[in-house]
Design a protein around this motif. Structure first.
Motif, PDB file in Angstrom:
ATOM      1  N   GLU A 141       0.828  -1.204   0.000  1.00 34.36           N
ATOM      2  CA  GLU A 141       0.000   0.000   0.000  1.00 34.36           C
ATOM      3  C   GLU A 141       0.866   1.260   0.000  1.00 34.36           C
ATOM      4  O   GLU A 141       1.889   1.317   0.688  1.00 34.36           O
ATOM      5  N   CYS A 142       0.434   2.269  -0.773  1.00 33.02           N
ATOM      6  CA  CYS A 142       1.172   3.529  -0.781  1.00 33.02           C
ATOM      7  C   CYS A 142       0.276   4.568  -1.448  1.00 33.02           C
ATOM      8  O   CYS A 142      -0.431   4.261  -2.406  1.00 33.02           O
ATOM      9  N   SER A 143       0.299   5.799  -0.944  1.00 25.37           N
ATOM     10  CA  SER A 143      -0.590   6.816  -1.514  1.00 25.37           C
ATOM     11  C   SER A 143       0.114   7.697  -2.550  1.00 25.37           C
ATOM     12  O   SER A 143      -0.482   8.576  -3.133  1.00 25.37           O
ATOM     13  N   GLN A 144       1.416   7.466  -2.753  1.00 25.30           N
ATOM     14  CA  GLN A 144       2.135   8.268  -3.748  1.00 25.30           C
ATOM     15  C   GLN A 144       1.891   7.695  -5.151  1.00 25.30           C
ATOM     16  O   GLN A 144       1.329   6.606  -5.297  1.00 25.30           O
ATOM     17  N   SER A 145       2.313   8.458  -6.146  1.00 27.52           N
ATOM     18  CA  SER A 145       2.227   7.881  -7.490  1.00 27.52           C
ATOM     19  C   SER A 145       3.487   8.229  -8.288  1.00 27.52           C
ATOM     20  O   SER A 145       3.436   8.951  -9.285  1.00 27.52           O
ATOM     21  N   CYS A 146       4.602   7.746  -7.799  1.00 29.54           N
ATOM     22  CA  CYS A 146       5.895   8.014  -8.446  1.00 29.54           C
ATOM     23  C   CYS A 146       5.936   7.389  -9.835  1.00 29.54           C
ATOM     24  O   CYS A 146       5.428   6.287 -10.031  1.00 29.54           O
ATOM     25  N   SER A 147       6.570   8.092 -10.742  1.00 24.54           N
ATOM     26  CA  SER A 147       6.610   7.557 -12.107  1.00 24.54           C
ATOM     27  C   SER A 147       7.528   6.330 -12.207  1.00 24.54           C
ATOM     28  O   SER A 147       7.361   5.487 -13.071  1.00 24.54           O
ATOM     29  N   HIS A 148       8.513   6.243 -11.319  1.00 24.12           N
ATOM     30  CA  HIS A 148       9.439   5.104 -11.424  1.00 24.12           C
ATOM     31  C   HIS A 148       8.905   3.839 -10.745  1.00 24.12           C
ATOM     32  O   HIS A 148       9.501   2.774 -10.828  1.00 24.12           O
ATOM     33  N   CYS A 149       7.763   3.998 -10.056  1.00 22.17           N
ATOM     34  CA  CYS A 149       7.206   2.852  -9.339  1.00 22.17           C
ATOM     35  C   CYS A 149       6.942   1.720 -10.337  1.00 22.17           C
ATOM     36  O   CYS A 149       6.613   1.952 -11.483  1.00 22.17           O
ATOM     37  N   THR A 150       7.048   0.524  -9.899  1.00 18.80           N
ATOM     38  CA  THR A 150       6.879  -0.706 -10.694  1.00 18.80           C
ATOM     39  C   THR A 150       7.944  -0.901 -11.786  1.00 18.80           C
ATOM     40  O   THR A 150       7.847  -1.844 -12.544  1.00 18.80           O
ATOM     41  N   ASP A 158      14.036  -1.530  -4.113  1.00 17.02           N
ATOM     42  CA  ASP A 158      13.275  -0.298  -3.955  1.00 17.02           C
ATOM     43  C   ASP A 158      11.812  -0.633  -3.667  1.00 17.02           C
ATOM     44  O   ASP A 158      11.330  -1.714  -4.001  1.00 17.02           O
ATOM     45  N   CYS A 159      11.113   0.343  -3.076  1.00 14.66           N
ATOM     46  CA  CYS A 159       9.698   0.114  -2.800  1.00 14.66           C
ATOM     47  C   CYS A 159       8.910   0.056  -4.110  1.00 14.66           C
ATOM     48  O   CYS A 159       9.348   0.574  -5.128  1.00 14.66           O
ATOM     49  N   TYR A 160       7.750  -0.589  -4.065  1.00 20.67           N
ATOM     50  CA  TYR A 160       6.886  -0.566  -5.248  1.00 20.67           C
ATOM     51  C   TYR A 160       5.434  -0.848  -4.857  1.00 20.67           C
ATOM     52  O   TYR A 160       5.156  -1.437  -3.819  1.00 20.67           O
ATOM     53  N   LYS A 161       4.564  -0.381  -5.719  1.00 17.55           N
ATOM     54  CA  LYS A 161       3.134  -0.505  -5.453  1.00 17.55           C
ATOM     55  C   LYS A 161       2.474  -1.227  -6.610  1.00 17.55           C
ATOM     56  O   LYS A 161       2.251  -0.634  -7.661  1.00 17.55           O
ATOM     57  N   PRO A 162       2.194  -2.512  -6.451  1.00 18.95           N
ATOM     58  CA  PRO A 162       1.505  -3.229  -7.538  1.00 18.95           C
ATOM     59  C   PRO A 162       0.033  -2.823  -7.548  1.00 18.95           C
ATOM     60  O   PRO A 162      -0.427  -2.108  -6.659  1.00 18.95           O
ATOM     61  N   LEU A 219      12.349   3.622   2.608  1.00 23.35           N
ATOM     62  CA  LEU A 219      11.251   4.575   2.524  1.00 23.35           C
ATOM     63  C   LEU A 219      11.513   5.535   1.376  1.00 23.35           C
ATOM     64  O   LEU A 219      12.643   5.948   1.155  1.00 23.35           O
ATOM     65  N   ASN A 220      10.436   5.909   0.687  1.00 23.62           N
ATOM     66  CA  ASN A 220      10.585   7.003  -0.266  1.00 23.62           C
ATOM     67  C   ASN A 220      10.483   8.310   0.515  1.00 23.62           C
ATOM     68  O   ASN A 220       9.737   8.403   1.485  1.00 23.62           O
ATOM     69  N   TYR A 221      11.205   9.327   0.079  1.00 24.56           N
ATOM     70  CA  TYR A 221      11.230  10.560   0.884  1.00 24.56           C
ATOM     71  C   TYR A 221       9.860  11.197   1.013  1.00 24.56           C
ATOM     72  O   TYR A 221       9.559  11.850   2.000  1.00 24.56           O
ATOM     73  N   LEU A 222       8.978  10.995   0.028  1.00 25.51           N
ATOM     74  CA  LEU A 222       7.643  11.583   0.123  1.00 25.51           C
ATOM     75  C   LEU A 222       6.869  10.988   1.304  1.00 25.51           C
ATOM     76  O   LEU A 222       6.122  11.678   1.989  1.00 25.51           O
ATOM     77  N   ASN A 223       7.104   9.720   1.528  1.00 27.93           N
ATOM     78  CA  ASN A 223       6.442   9.075   2.664  1.00 27.93           C
ATOM     79  C   ASN A 223       7.122   9.430   3.976  1.00 27.93           C
ATOM     80  O   ASN A 223       6.494   9.454   5.030  1.00 27.93           O
ATOM     81  N   PHE A 224       8.380   9.715   3.877  1.00 27.15           N
ATOM     82  CA  PHE A 224       9.125  10.103   5.070  1.00 27.15           C
ATOM     83  C   PHE A 224       8.657  11.461   5.572  1.00 27.15           C
ATOM     84  O   PHE A 224       8.441  11.675   6.763  1.00 27.15           O
TER      85      PHE A 224
END
Ligand code: SF4
Ligand code: SF4
Ligand code: SF4
Ligand code: SF4
Lengths: 422, 468
Positions: A141-150, A158-162, A219-224
């Motif tokens: 779970e994550c509320s961000q929407s980073c372009s590099h995710c997945t 690295d973290c990822y949000k499927p 952690l991604n810095y946005l979540n930090f």
């Protein structure tokens, strides 16, 4: 040995010379100086083949008549660069013996087979020796929407949000860690999604705190930025917090973040994802401005920046020579992939991987981790995946000298990340 | 490495402290013993090559750490090794229902406590276990996530089954935060039929002693002198039928080699009958009684067992295999050597493990030993009336004392790089103990030359080691 002719010679290669021959091509590497001699020539290739043969073992008898002018030039080069020597046969009674370099692959294979026999007594050994680093994704779970995710997590940890939401509950988490009992586990990496969204994070942290191995929380810095206090709690004896920053950065937030961080920087590592030269300069700027000590610059392939990779990261012959690859490294590259060897990744949907880019080995809860380790060792898909198994490296003279196949290559599905074989 | 005669000469002169640059500039050719066949150009070439090798560390003296530095213990270290011990083991009983002719507690050997049909005291064993479990909870426990061996030895351990049962049940009530017990037993298997359910249920790692087929096994006899083979193999069949899976995963065989068996035949026997490769052990050759030495040698080497084990024809005591692995920088045969670092450092340490590193062994008499494979006279402490008496200071002094006796020998021993000797297998009663593995500089040189010339004559030996 009584009929020694003064026109007879021993051509020898020194024991610190690595040889690789493919057809008419060959490569000699002087592991002391880093210098290489590479040729494509049937006559010389045959000569090197003879030197390298089991029968000759780096010492080849030659008569003066047999030394053509081409060979003579080559031998001269070998001598000048201290790859070998030409000595009159009178220097010894009979053929001198050279301890030529050799990896006992057979023995290593035997060792593997022995270790992975389906025996309880030996199984303990497998786990003991063959698990060193495990990455566990506790949620997605994550509320961000980073372009590099997945896509970044295929390239490096690295973290990822499927698309689907998964979570390992604390019992499942504890089960995994308990299964690793008996292994030579040195490091656990804990990742999400956003690990702060995991209800049991505090419990997990307390539980792991009692185990004296290195723990890394990602952690991604946005979540930090949302929860700096909680992040501080993750720190402590043996713990590291890896904060990933990607560009373009949200300006104000970086400032806020480092203000908060400055007092408690110990144990925090800041990692920048670098997609371009511009990113690189920006990262250096931030590092200098905030005097960051523990930092990493991690190249990120965004499908559009191949050129950046080619210019800065692709291996060149020169760099290989400068890196002075040792025999240990060469032999290692021949046997296993040092980047993924002894590492496991467990995703939040309970799948276990020897390398995240390859198909999963099985699932925790359903399979025993130990059995999955055995499976990985038998399959050879990740841990024992060497350059000699991929195109074009398998037909390249540098296959054992180049660094092991990286996740970037798996992700790009392109194995010649070099300027050598285009 | 093959070295040109000029390089050899240069090395000699360099070691004598000769200023080579100057001598070569002054064309002082006689100094280099150069006959006309090698001209000055040659000399210059080999001199630059010499310098190249030197830059790459070729003639550096390897660093040297003497025995007294390597092995000097203090209280903290003893405690550390005890906390991180790999195994807790118990001599369940000193009685045995076999009379193996070569038994370590039999007529050939001295140095063990008298065999009186004694059984270990449960309360004392429990006290020792509690003591170690308590230590294991300390932060000094670095071997987390490892199994701890929990082993039963004898005599024949199954002669005191009630102890084993009680101990296992007790151990299962203990919850160690980061370690698990792995029950292990070495048995002659004669009572397997009675106790196999328990053994299977508690997932014992089981080592069964059997020297091969009926003829091979001839030294392993019952108290009445009759062979034990039939009874044992019947029990093994029972075990195998009861739980084929357990048999496959948990059972191994140990065979002692002597003049009545032969390694390859033994291996074939086990492969054929049980699809397993046995662990082959030579007869222990320490602590042999003086008056029995001749008879012992006959049993040990009757038809030259030693040669059969190493299977190196015409090689006398030159063990080229270890030699090549130790001194040739460019051969690798195990994954672990690939992951370990380089070596230009000689550590003198003998082959002995740190006190309690491998094991903590409690005898029937309540003695605490660092392992079950050394003479029992080297007790390091006691468990008496449920109390553990272990003085770390004394243990440290004991070991330091032994090493200081040995340092003069080991520090000049040319085998110290590859030494596998456990010092408890030496006769430590004298002030200057002898070691059968010791070799001096001269012997080493002879051995090296010997090995190298054998390699010249028969490069196959090298090819075998490197797997070519
Ligand atoms: S913070 Fe991590 S998990 Fe969340 S969207 Fe960004 S990359 Fe994906
Ligand atoms: S083709 Fe492969 S092995 Fe050859 S240089 Fe490129 S990366 Fe290295
Ligand atoms: S025999 Fe010696 S070296 Fe081996 S475990 Fe026992 S004490 Fe240690
Ligand atoms: S072989 Fe003997 S003398 Fe040599 S180092 Fe080992 S114990 Fe000491």
């Amino acid at each position: 040995m009584n009929n020694i002719n003064k026109d007879d010679f021993w051509l020898i290669l020194h024991p610190y010379i690595y040889t690789h021959i493919i057809g008419d091509q060959f490569l000699l590497l002087n592991t002391l100086s880093g210098e290489m001699i590479r040729r494509s020539d049937p006559e010389l290739s045959f000569l090197v083949k003879q030197l390298n043969s089991k029968k000759n073992g780096y010492v080849l008898g030659l008569s003066k008549k047999g030394i053509t002018s081409k060979k003579e030039d080559f031998i001269q080069e070998i001598r000048n660069k201290y790859f070998g020597d030409l000595m009159r046969s009178s220097i010894s009674n009979g053929k001198p013996f050279q301890m030529y370099p050799k990896l006992n692959l057979q023995n290593i294979q035997k060792e593997m087979v022995y270790k992975i026999l389906p025996s309880k007594l030996l199984k303990y050994d497998i786990v003991k020796e063959f698990v060193k680093t495990v990455s566990i994704y506790i949620n997605s779970e994550c509320s961000q929407s980073c372009s590099h995710c997945t896509s970044s997590y295929y390239q490096f940890v690295d973290c990822y949000k499927p698309e689907k939401k998964w979570e390992l509950n604390v019992n499942e988490f504890q089960g995994i860690v308990e299964e690793l009992n008996g292994s030579s586990l040195e490091k656990l990496k804990i990742l999400g999604g956003n690990i702060f969204c995991h209800q049991g994070l505090d419990w997990i942290k307390d539980y792991l705190d009692k185990i004296p191995i290195v723990k890394e929380y990602y952690l991604n810095y946005l979540n930090f930025i949302d929860q700096p206090k909680r992040a501080q709690i993750l720190l402590g004896e043996g713990n590291r917090l890896v904060i990933t920053i990607h560009f373009p950065v949200a300006k104000g937030s970086i400032e806020r973040m480092f203000e908060k961080l400055i007092s408690g920087l110990k144990g925090i590592s800041v990692r920048f994802l670098i997609e371009s030269e511009k990113n690189y300069e920006e990262a250096i700027g931030i590092i200098q401005k905030y005097r960051l000590k523990d930092t990493q610059l991690t190249p990120y392939y965004n499908q559009k920046n191949l050129e950046f990779f080619e210019d800065h990261l692709f291996i060149t012959e020169d760099a290989l020579a400068k890196s002075r690859v040792s025999f240990t490294q060469i032999f290692t590259n021949q046997v296993f992939n040092q980047l993924s060897f002894k590492t496991l990744t467990i995703t939040a949907d309970k799948k276990v991987y020897g390398n995240i880019n390859h198909s999963s080995l099985g699932r925790v809860g359903k399979d025993l981790l130990m059995d999955l380790v055995v499976k990985e060792m038998n399959s050879g898909n990740s841990w024992y995946h060497t350059r000699s198994k991929v195109i074009p490296c398998k037909s390249c003279l540098y296959q054992n000298i180049c660094p092991p196949i990286s996740n970037y290559e798996y992700y790009m599905d392109k194995y010649n990340v070099c300027q050598i074989q285009k | 490495m093959i070295i040109h005669p000029i390089i050899k000469k240069l090395i000699q002169l360099y070691n004598k402290g000769v200023d080579l640059d100057q001598q070569i500039n002054e064309r002082n050719l006689q100094l280099f013993d150069i006959k006309n066949s090698f001209d000055l150009e040659q000399l210059k070439y080999y001199y630059t090559y010499f310098k190249f090798l030197k830059e790459n560390g070729y003639f550096e003296k390897s660093k040297f750490t003497p025995l007294e530095k390597m092995k000097k213990y203090n209280v903290e270290e003893i405690k550390y090794h005890l906390i991180n011990t790999d195994q807790i083991s118990f001599e369940v009983t000193d009685a045995c229902n076999l009379r193996c002719e070569y038994c370590g507690y039999g007529e050939f050997y001295s140095g063990y406590d008298k065999r009186e049909g004694k059984e270990i005291d449960f309360d004392n064993a429990k006290a020792l276990l509690d003591y170690i479990v308590d230590l294991k909870k300390s932060v000094m426990n670095v071997k987390t996530y490892r199994n701890i061996g929990f082993s039963f030895y004898g005599g024949e351990p199954l002669l005191n089954f009630p102890f084993i049962e009680k101990m296992v049940n007790y151990a299962n009530t203990i919850k160690l935060p980061y370690n698990k017990f792995l029950f292990q037993m070495t048995t002659n298997g004669l009572f397997l039929d009675k106790y196999m359910d328990f053994i299977i249920n508690h997932d014992f790692a089981l080592a069964i002693s059997l020297d091969g087929n009926k003829e091979h096994n001839a030294y392993r006899v019952l108290a009445n002198g009759k062979p034990s083979f039939d009874k044992l193999t019947k029990n093994i069949e029972l075990l195998k039928n009861k739980s084929p899976e357990y048999f496959e995963k948990n059972v191994e065989f140990i065979s002692v080699l002597h003049d009545k068996n032969e390694p390859y035949e033994v291996r074939d026997f086990f492969m054929e009958k049980y699809n397993k490769i046995p662990r082959l052990l030579p007869l222990a050759n320490y602590g042999v009684r003086e008056e029995k030495k001749e008879e012992f040698e006959r049993m040990k080497n009757g038809n030259n067992t030693k040669q059969k084990i190493s299977n190196k024809k015409d090689f006398g005591d030159l063990n080229s295999d270890r030699f090549i692995k130790t001194y040739c920088g460019y051969t690798y045969s195990k994954t672990s050597t690939l992951t370990a670092g380089g070596k230009n450092h000689r550590f003198v340490s003998t082959g002995t493990c740190h006190p309690f590193e491998k094991s903590v062994f409690l005898t029937v008499n309540g003695k605490i030993l660092p392992c079950e494979r050394i003479p029992q006279k080297y007790g390091l402490g006691w468990v008496k009336e449920k109390k553990v008496e272990l003085d770390y200071q004394k243990v440290a002094e004991f070991y330091n004392g032994l090493y200081s006796k040995l340092k003069d020998k080991c520090n000049v021993c040319e085998r110290s790089d590859e030494c596998l000797k456990c010092i408890f297998h030496l006769d430590l009663s004298s002030t200057k103990p002898e070691c059968s593995d010791f070799i001096n500089r001269e012997q080493f040189k002879r051995r090296t030359t010997g090995i190298l010339s054998s390699l010249e004559l028969d490069p196959k030996i090298y090819q075998n080691v490197v797997g070519d």
